[in-house]
Design a protein around this motif. Structure first.
Motif, short mmCIF file in Angstrom:
data_model
loop_
_atom_site.label_atom_id
_atom_site.label_comp_id
_atom_site.label_asym_id
_atom_site.label_seq_id
_atom_site.Cartn_x
_atom_site.Cartn_y
_atom_site.Cartn_z
N PHE A 162 62.62 -6.06 17.90
CA PHE A 162 61.63 -6.61 17.06
C PHE A 162 60.55 -7.17 16.97
N TYR A 163 60.33 -8.46 18.22
CA TYR A 163 59.53 -8.72 18.43
C TYR A 163 58.18 -7.99 19.30
N HIS A 164 58.34 -6.85 19.12
CA HIS A 164 57.67 -5.41 19.75
C HIS A 164 56.20 -5.50 18.45
N TYR A 165 57.29 -5.40 17.07
CA TYR A 165 56.87 -5.19 15.87
C TYR A 165 55.96 -6.56 15.17
N PHE A 166 56.21 -7.51 15.30
CA PHE A 166 56.15 -8.16 14.63
C PHE A 166 56.27 -9.74 15.42
N GLU A 167 55.30 -10.92 15.31
CA GLU A 167 55.64 -11.32 15.49
C GLU A 167 56.47 -12.84 14.51
N SER A 168 56.69 -12.18 13.85
CA SER A 168 57.74 -13.18 12.47
C SER A 168 58.40 -12.86 11.55
N LYS A 169 59.29 -12.91 10.43
CA LYS A 169 59.78 -12.51 9.57
C LYS A 169 59.15 -12.12 8.87
N GLU A 170 57.76 -13.10 8.14
CA GLU A 170 57.25 -13.59 7.27
C GLU A 170 56.09 -12.48 7.78
N GLU A 171 55.62 -12.22 9.13
CA GLU A 171 54.77 -10.90 9.15
C GLU A 171 55.33 -9.05 8.82
N LEU A 172 56.48 -9.58 8.20
CA LEU A 172 57.40 -8.27 8.08
C LEU A 172 57.37 -8.03 6.73
N PHE A 173 58.22 -9.12 5.89
CA PHE A 173 57.52 -9.28 4.76
C PHE A 173 56.12 -9.12 4.04
N ARG A 174 55.22 -9.57 4.70
CA ARG A 174 54.32 -9.12 3.88
C ARG A 174 53.60 -7.54 4.09
N GLU A 175 54.22 -6.90 5.44
CA GLU A 175 54.43 -5.29 5.16
C GLU A 175 55.68 -4.89 4.13
N VAL A 176 55.95 -5.44 3.94
CA VAL A 176 57.74 -4.77 2.97
C VAL A 176 56.97 -4.86 1.48
N ALA A 177 56.24 -6.43 1.51
CA ALA A 177 55.07 -6.30 0.09
C ALA A 177 54.32 -5.30 -0.04
N THR A 178 54.21 -4.80 1.10
CA THR A 178 52.61 -3.67 0.67
C THR A 178 52.70 -3.02 0.25
N THR A 179 54.19 -2.37 0.70
CA THR A 179 54.77 -1.22 -0.12
C THR A 179 55.64 -0.88 -0.50
N ALA A 180 55.85 -1.96 -0.92
CA ALA A 180 56.52 -2.00 -2.95
C ALA A 180 55.86 -2.23 -3.95
N VAL A 181 54.79 -3.13 -3.44
CA VAL A 181 53.78 -2.80 -4.26
C VAL A 181 53.30 -1.53 -4.88
N GLU A 182 52.64 -1.21 -3.73
CA GLU A 182 51.33 -0.30 -3.94
C GLU A 182 52.72 1.41 -4.06
N ARG A 183 53.63 0.94 -3.56
CA ARG A 183 54.13 2.57 -4.40
C ARG A 183 54.10 2.26 -6.29
N LEU A 184 54.99 0.53 -6.16
CA LEU A 184 55.13 0.81 -8.08
C LEU A 184 53.68 0.89 -8.72
N GLY A 185 53.21 0.61 -8.14
CA GLY A 185 51.46 0.60 -8.78
C GLY A 185 50.78 1.82 -8.60
N ALA A 186 51.44 2.45 -8.32
CA ALA A 186 50.72 4.00 -7.24
C ALA A 186 51.60 4.98 -8.40
N LEU A 187 52.51 4.62 -9.42
CA LEU A 187 53.28 5.04 -10.25
C LEU A 187 52.60 5.23 -12.03
N VAL A 188 52.11 3.26 -11.93
CA VAL A 188 51.31 3.10 -13.32
C VAL A 188 49.96 3.72 -13.64
N ASN A 189 49.51 3.77 -12.03
CA ASN A 189 47.94 4.13 -12.42
C ASN A 189 48.22 5.79 -12.31
N ASN A 190 49.06 6.41 -12.02
CA ASN A 190 49.51 7.95 -12.06
C ASN A 190 49.65 8.66 -13.40
#
Length: 206
Positions: free
Chosen positions: A28-56
């Motif tokens: 896990f630590y090869h990719y992320f320094e902490s679960k908080e860093e991973l959560f930020r990646e998850v948040a980016t993916t989720a918000v980007e996906r849903l926001g794109a649907l609204v915009n489209n």
């Protein structure tokens, strides 16, 4: 994403995340320094996906289908995606209240999609489809807030209960009315609801 949705950021364990991903704890630590860093990646993916649907919903320089139909398809996709990811979206909203990085991610994507939706309104005005008196900036904020807040009240909080088809049809009508949308090409105008096909009143029980 599933671990955060099931356990919250605070209670999620790196060992559980690694197990779900088929990795060792150390990997896990090869990719992320902490679960908080991973959560930020998850948040980016989720918000980007849903926001794109609204915009489209309305952003299309060369629409291949009438506006009402594009709205109907896009709104249904938004509701279905929101429903599938409702728990992680609720967690993102909760974490954004105290985590500046997560809040910045949410703000960045909101500003991006706001600008694109405002431009969508301008395109519709140039094509003679939307009310030329609308302020595109205000319309973009209002329409975006309407669908996001409605989704939250219905699918996240459960304050109201609706059938998906009814919610899609009514939100499509609201978008069309708010835009002052005119007939596009050979598109038929949305017919008024009759007494026989009006959706039932919302269920506040339970």
């Amino acid at each position: 994403m599933r671990v955060f949705a099931e356990n919250s950021l605070l209670d999620a364990r790196i060992s559980d995340i690694a197990q779900r991903a088929g990795l060792s704890y150390g990997a896990f630590y090869h990719y992320f320094e902490s679960k908080e860093e991973l959560f930020r990646e998850v948040a980016t993916t989720a918000v980007e996906r849903l926001g794109a649907l609204v915009n489209n919903l309305i952003l299309d320089d060369s629409p291949s289908a009438p506006l009402a139909e594009r709205l109907r398809v896009g709104i249904r996709s938004h509701f279905e995606t929101y429903s599938d990811e409702v728990r992680i979206l609720a967690e993102i909203e909760r974490v954004a209240r105290y985590d500046d990085d997560v809040n910045a991610i949410r703000t960045e994507y909101y500003e991006r999609y706001h600008a694109q939706m405002a431009e969508s309104v301008r395109q519709l005005q140039r094509r003679g489809v939307a009310d030329p008196a609308l302020d595109p900036e205000i319309a973009a904020d209002a329409l975006g807030a309407m669908i996001w807040r409605f989704s939250e009240l219905w699918l996240s909080f459960g304050f109201v209960k609706y059938e998906l088809d009814d919610a899609v049809e009514q939100m499509t009508r609201l978008f069309m009315n708010a835009l002052g949308a005119r007939q596009e090409g050979r598109r038929r105008r949305l017919r008024p609801l009759t007494a026989g096909d009006r959706p039932g009143r919302r269920d506040r029980s339970g």
